[in-house]
Enzyme design. Structure first.
Site, PDB file in Angstrom:
ATOM      1  N   ASP A   1      -4.721   1.336  10.690  1.00 52.17           N
ATOM      2  CA  ASP A   1      -5.530   0.772   9.598  1.00 52.17           C
ATOM      3  C   ASP A   1      -7.011   1.136   9.704  1.00 52.17           C
ATOM      4  O   ASP A   1      -7.732   1.071   8.716  1.00 52.17           O
ATOM      5  CB  ASP A   1      -5.409  -0.756   9.581  1.00 52.17           C
ATOM      6  CG  ASP A   1      -4.003  -1.199   9.265  1.00 52.17           C
ATOM      7  OD1 ASP A   1      -3.787  -1.804   8.223  1.00 52.17           O
ATOM      8  OD2 ASP A   1      -3.105  -0.899  10.070  1.00 52.17           O
TER       9      ASP A   1
ATOM     10  N   CYS B   1       0.833  -1.204   0.000  1.00 52.47           N
ATOM     11  CA  CYS B   1       0.000   0.000   0.000  1.00 52.47           C
ATOM     12  C   CYS B   1       0.866   1.251   0.000  1.00 52.47           C
ATOM     13  O   CYS B   1       1.884   1.312   0.681  1.00 52.47           O
ATOM     14  CB  CYS B   1      -0.878   0.016   1.246  1.00 52.47           C
ATOM     15  SG  CYS B   1      -2.217  -1.169   1.187  1.00 52.47           S
TER      16      CYS B   1
HETATM   17  C1  UD1 Z   1       1.970  -3.665   9.322  1.00 48.75           C
HETATM   18  C2  UD1 Z   1       0.614  -4.043   8.822  1.00 48.75           C
HETATM   19  C3  UD1 Z   1      -0.168  -2.827   8.390  1.00 48.75           C
HETATM   20  C4  UD1 Z   1      -0.220  -1.819   9.530  1.00 48.75           C
HETATM   21  C5  UD1 Z   1       1.171  -1.542  10.080  1.00 48.75           C
HETATM   22  C6  UD1 Z   1       1.149  -0.690  11.335  1.00 48.75           C
HETATM   23  C7  UD1 Z   1       0.955  -6.248   7.926  1.00 48.75           C
HETATM   24  C8  UD1 Z   1       1.013  -7.122   6.729  1.00 48.75           C
HETATM   25  N1  UD1 Z   1       0.758  -4.954   7.702  1.00 48.75           N
HETATM   26  O1  UD1 Z   1       2.681  -3.058   8.251  1.00 48.75           O
HETATM   27  O2  UD1 Z   1      -1.495  -3.235   8.056  1.00 48.75           O
HETATM   28  O3  UD1 Z   1      -0.766  -0.597   9.046  1.00 48.75           O
HETATM   29  O4  UD1 Z   1       1.822  -2.782  10.424  1.00 48.75           O
HETATM   30  O5  UD1 Z   1       0.346  -1.264  12.304  1.00 48.75           O
HETATM   31  O6  UD1 Z   1       1.027  -6.712   9.044  1.00 48.75           O
HETATM   32  N2  UD1 Z   1       9.379   1.613   9.425  1.00 48.75           N
HETATM   33  C9  UD1 Z   1      10.679   2.080   9.348  1.00 48.75           C
HETATM   34  N3  UD1 Z   1      11.666   1.188   9.049  1.00 48.75           N
HETATM   35  C10 UD1 Z   1      11.429  -0.140   8.857  1.00 48.75           C
HETATM   36  C11 UD1 Z   1      10.094  -0.604   8.964  1.00 48.75           C
HETATM   37  C12 UD1 Z   1       9.086   0.296   9.254  1.00 48.75           C
HETATM   38  O7  UD1 Z   1      10.930   3.270   9.529  1.00 48.75           O
HETATM   39  O8  UD1 Z   1      12.366  -0.894   8.588  1.00 48.75           O
HETATM   40  C13 UD1 Z   1       8.285   2.582   9.735  1.00 48.75           C
HETATM   41  C14 UD1 Z   1       7.182   2.623   8.680  1.00 48.75           C
HETATM   42  O9  UD1 Z   1       7.528   3.467   7.620  1.00 48.75           O
HETATM   43  C15 UD1 Z   1       6.011   3.133   9.501  1.00 48.75           C
HETATM   44  C16 UD1 Z   1       6.254   2.520  10.890  1.00 48.75           C
HETATM   45  O10 UD1 Z   1       7.633   2.128  10.908  1.00 48.75           O
HETATM   46  O11 UD1 Z   1       6.061   4.527   9.603  1.00 48.75           O
HETATM   47  C17 UD1 Z   1       5.418   1.298  11.185  1.00 48.75           C
HETATM   48  O12 UD1 Z   1       5.546   0.384  10.108  1.00 48.75           O
HETATM   49  P1  UD1 Z   1       5.442  -1.184  10.334  1.00 48.75           P
HETATM   50  O13 UD1 Z   1       4.938  -1.450  11.713  1.00 48.75           O
HETATM   51  O14 UD1 Z   1       6.711  -1.822   9.921  1.00 48.75           O
HETATM   52  O15 UD1 Z   1       4.322  -1.567   9.287  1.00 48.75           O
HETATM   53  P2  UD1 Z   1       4.246  -2.837   8.350  1.00 48.75           P
HETATM   54  O16 UD1 Z   1       4.851  -4.016   9.049  1.00 48.75           O
HETATM   55  O17 UD1 Z   1       4.699  -2.482   6.992  1.00 48.75           O
END
Ligand code: UD1
Length: 415
Positions: free
Chosen positions: A303, A116
């Site tokens: 979400d 997304c």
């Molecule tokens: C998962 C969920 C998604 C939900 C999100 C937050 C799944 C498949 N998807 O997405 O539905 O909206 O958790 O609850 O489970 N970030 C970094 N560095 C990283 C990884 C993440 O800066 O290496 C940041 C992201 O940009 C975001 C925040 O951390 O701002 C949270 O992201 P994250 O919890 O990792 O989301 P997802 O796992 O992608």
């Protein structure tokens, strides 16, 4: 062009059976990469994202067998270390294969993920964690190459919680030598569910208040597990009841996982009753305005921010919603404004002035949850709403038009 057509203005009333959680199912479809023995997952939701991750896993050499809501992921031949871009690029969760493949095979090549478009969504926390475990990582514009002859346990501390990075490092740590400690991990229920599966596969995992400790094993085995209910799907249907002034009961849910959502809905004036596996919402009035901030679990889920904003568009006054998890998850609000909403976005904040009516419009679904918000707005709006790109919605909501039609919505799919 594929679309959903909604004729709005109907009060929704009835029961909706909730599926297994997409966000728990996706990492659980990756976990079988850690073993050659079969893993059986019950209550698997029939969703496009689940199909995509299973195609990824199958392209790596696993055999996938479906029986109703149960999927068995077993050994289909030698495990391959290189994933096909056409699957990984469709969905971010596919990136979780990198660490498990590296732990099993000592090397892996994985394209950079899609998913997304709700923010930058970097993978730095995933890669820093794998580096701390001894992986040598080369980053290219389109892919990541990992060499990892001997991965070892590590102390990893996240600057902020990441659901995906927590899951990724949990799975990797389960199969490597030594103890790994992840400090400041995510605590979403889907992570707890993944931990339950990994424990059944033989992993030693201890959850503490601020960290998770994983004692790696050389060998993990097969397991059988039932996936937790989808709190995000349940929340969306409760909000659909609220926005249509209806009475909706979601069944097969875990109310504790929706605590923050229930609180917000109660404050908005909705009457909510819970039992061990159901939540019933009765909307006797328009939503009271409020100030809601999204946050990692147990905070209000990011979400459900778009569907909540749709509800507040028809609220009694001015609301403030702050999006603290993803930096650009408010872009869809211009579509709500085209339907008569009065939302002003500044950075991560949305000020929503409640209006008396929304009107149908032709709008695109930009991602899963914004698509959910537009459906909710369409259900409450006067006239017809056409939502293009319903495939984004299908990634996360199973049989959405059938489920809504069963509780009184006029919604159909067209081409
Ligand atoms: C998962 C969920 C998604 C939900 C999100 C937050 C799944 C498949 N998807 O997405 O539905 O909206 O958790 O609850 O489970 N970030 C970094 N560095 C990283 C990884 C993440 O800066 O290496 C940041 C992201 O940009 C975001 C925040 O951390 O701002 C949270 O992201 P994250 O919890 O990792 O989301 P997802 O796992 O992608």
């Amino acid at each position: 062009m594929d679309h959903l057509l909604i004729r709005g203005g109907r009060r929704l009333e009835g029961q909706v059976a909730i599926e297994g959680a997409k966000n728990a199912a996706l990492p659980m479809c990756v976990a079988p990469l850690l073993t050659d023995e079969p893993v059986r997952l019950h209550r698997i939701p029939h969703l496009r994202d689940v199909d995509t991750i299973l195609s990824t896993i199958s392209s790596l050499g696993k055999k996938i067998t479906y029986d109703g809501d149960t999927v068995e992921i077993s050994c289909g031949g030698a495990l391959r270390s290189e994933a096909e871009p056409r699957y990984v690029q469709q969905m971010r969760a596919s990136f979780l294969i990198l660490g498990p493949l590296a732990a099993r095979l000592g090397h892996a090549i994985v394209p950079l993920p899609g998913g997304c478009t709700i923010g930058r969504r970097p993978v730095d926390l995933h890669l820093e964690g794998l580096r701390a475990m001894g992986a040598r990582i080369e980053e290219f514009p389109d892919r990541v190459v990992v060499r990892a002859e001997k991965l070892h346990g590590a102390r990893i501390s996240f600057s902020h919680p990441s659901v995906g990075a927590t899951e990724h490092l949990l799975m990797t740590a389960a199969l490597i030598r030594g103890e790994t400690q992840i400090t400041n991990p995510s605590k979403e229920p889907e992570i707890g569910d993944l931990i339950s599966l990994l424990r059944k596969m033989g992993a030693h995992i201890v959850v503490e208040r601020m960290s998770i400790r994983i004692n790696g094993s050389e060998h993990l085995h097969g397991a059988e597990h039932t996936i937790i209910p989808d709190r995000l799907e349940a929340g969306t249907y409760l909000l659909a009841g609220a926005i249509t002034g209806g009475e909706v009961q979601v069944t097969g849910v875990e109310p504790e996982h929706l605590r923050s959502v229930i609180e917000v809905l109660r404050k908005a004036g909705m009457s909510i009753t819970e039992s061990s596996e159901t939540i019933r919402l009765l909307a006797e009035q328009r939503a009271e305005p409020g100030h809601i901030v999204t946050a990692p679990y147990p905070g209000f889920p990011t979400d459900l921010q778009p569907p909540l904003v749709a509800l507040l568009c028809l609220g009694k006054g001015e609301s403030l919603v702050e999006e603290q998890v993803f930096e650009s998850r408010l872009a869809y609000t211009h579509s709500l404004n085209r339907m008569g909403g009065r939302i002003k976005v500044t950075g991560r904040k949305a000020i929503i002035a409640g209006v008396n009516t929304l009107v149908g419009a032709k709008v695109p679904a930009p991602d899963i949850r914004a698509g959910g918000a537009l459906i909710l707005a369409g259900l409450a709006a006067e006239g017809e709403t056409v939502i293009y790109y319903p495939e984004h919605i299908d990634r996360g909501y199973a049989s959405i038009e059938q489920k809504l039609a069963l509780i009184g919505a006029r919604i159909e799919r067209g081409e």
